[in-house]
Design a protein around this motif. Structure first.
Motif, mmCIF file in Angstrom:
data_model
loop_
_atom_site.group_PDB
_atom_site.id
_atom_site.type_symbol
_atom_site.label_atom_id
_atom_site.label_comp_id
_atom_site.label_asym_id
_atom_site.label_seq_id
_atom_site.Cartn_x
_atom_site.Cartn_y
_atom_site.Cartn_z
ATOM 1 N N VAL A 1 53.529 41.043 160.049
ATOM 2 C CA VAL A 1 52.804 42.230 160.491
ATOM 3 C C VAL A 1 53.103 42.513 161.961
ATOM 4 N N ARG A 2 53.143 41.451 162.761
ATOM 5 C CA ARG A 2 53.345 41.620 164.204
ATOM 6 C C ARG A 2 53.932 40.352 164.788
ATOM 7 N N VAL A 3 54.749 40.520 165.817
ATOM 8 C CA VAL A 3 55.304 39.394 166.563
ATOM 9 C C VAL A 3 54.866 39.552 168.010
ATOM 10 N N ARG A 4 54.121 38.554 168.499
ATOM 11 C CA ARG A 4 53.661 38.594 169.893
ATOM 12 C C ARG A 4 54.565 37.721 170.743
ATOM 13 N N ASN A 5 54.848 38.169 171.943
ATOM 14 C CA ASN A 5 55.745 37.488 172.896
ATOM 15 C C ASN A 5 57.114 37.232 172.276
ATOM 16 N N PRO A 6 57.779 38.275 171.789
ATOM 17 C CA PRO A 6 59.048 38.055 171.086
ATOM 18 C C PRO A 6 60.165 37.510 171.972
ATOM 19 N N ARG A 7 60.076 37.678 173.283
ATOM 20 C CA ARG A 7 61.145 37.230 174.171
ATOM 21 C C ARG A 7 60.864 35.857 174.798
ATOM 22 N N SER A 8 59.674 35.317 174.559
ATOM 23 C CA SER A 8 59.334 34.045 175.193
ATOM 24 C C SER A 8 59.813 32.867 174.347
ATOM 25 N N ASN A 9 59.680 31.670 174.894
ATOM 26 C CA ASN A 9 60.081 30.444 174.203
ATOM 27 C C ASN A 9 59.087 30.064 173.109
ATOM 28 N N LYS A 10 57.860 30.559 173.212
ATOM 29 C CA LYS A 10 56.832 30.302 172.197
ATOM 30 C C LYS A 10 56.254 31.647 171.781
ATOM 31 N N ARG A 11 56.460 31.991 170.538
ATOM 32 C CA ARG A 11 55.945 33.287 170.095
ATOM 33 C C ARG A 11 55.030 33.116 168.897
ATOM 34 N N SER A 12 54.137 34.072 168.735
ATOM 35 C CA SER A 12 53.184 34.074 167.626
ATOM 36 C C SER A 12 53.601 35.123 166.618
ATOM 37 N N VAL A 13 53.547 34.739 165.358
ATOM 38 C CA VAL A 13 53.898 35.653 164.271
ATOM 39 C C VAL A 13 52.668 35.834 163.399
ATOM 40 N N ASP A 14 52.211 37.068 163.260
ATOM 41 C CA ASP A 14 51.098 37.406 162.381
ATOM 42 C C ASP A 14 51.665 37.881 161.053
ATOM 43 N N TYR A 15 51.064 37.403 159.968
ATOM 44 C CA TYR A 15 51.543 37.784 158.640
ATOM 45 C C TYR A 15 50.367 38.168 157.751
ATOM 46 N N ALA A 16 50.687 38.826 156.655
ATOM 47 C CA ALA A 16 49.681 39.194 155.655
ATOM 48 C C ALA A 16 50.281 38.956 154.276
#
Length: 148
Positions: A42-57
């Motif tokens: 659904v969304r990718v937070r901090n896509p350019r950083s070394n640690k990113r969060s991926v939201d899914y549904a």
């Protein structure tokens, strides 16, 4: 003073270890008994950083759409983008317990953190007890009240 140190060196690591054990058991149960579903990013937070969060549904066959997230550290070579597919494991009797495949608390990380917690608790407790019982009698606080 001793009671406070013992709570800090035994109680807090025990609490954290209990939470880790609960998490690890849930991951093992999901890996053994979990049903597969296809979800989407659904969304990718901090896509350019070394640690990113991926939201899914995802939507299990027997219920409404559920959402979750996971951390990618370090991010894999393939870039996750909104709409990308995600494989999800969920429990049939409790779909609210779910995870993206391969993202749960690993056995290696669990054992490492558990070992650190046990070493911290035992070293701190032994040090506190040693200091308490090897102090001279005069420095030790009195436990009996003074007569009036």
């Amino acid at each position: 003073m001793l009671a406070g140190l013992l709570v800090g060196f035994l109680g807090l690591p025990s609490l954290v270890l209990g939470l880790l054990i609960y998490s690890r058991r849930l991951v093992v149960r999901l890996e053994r008994e979990g049903l597969h579903a296809r979800g989407k990013v659904v969304r990718v937070r901090n896509p350019r950083s070394n640690k990113r969060s991926v939201d899914y549904a995802f939507r299990p066959p027997e219920g409404p759409e559920l959402q979750g997230s996971f951390q990618e550290w370090p991010p894999p070579a393939s870039e996750q983008t909104p709409g990308s597919p995600v494989d999800v494991l969920y429990l049939a009797d409790a779909p609210r317990h779910h995870m993206a495949v391969g993202t749960g608390l690993s056995r290696r990380f669990f054992l490492f953190i558990a070992t650190v917690l046990v070493l911290f608790a035992s070293t701190g407790t032994l040090t506190a007890l040693h200091e308490y019982f090897t102090r001279p009698e005069k420095a030790r606080p009195s436990t009996t009240p003074a007569p009036p």
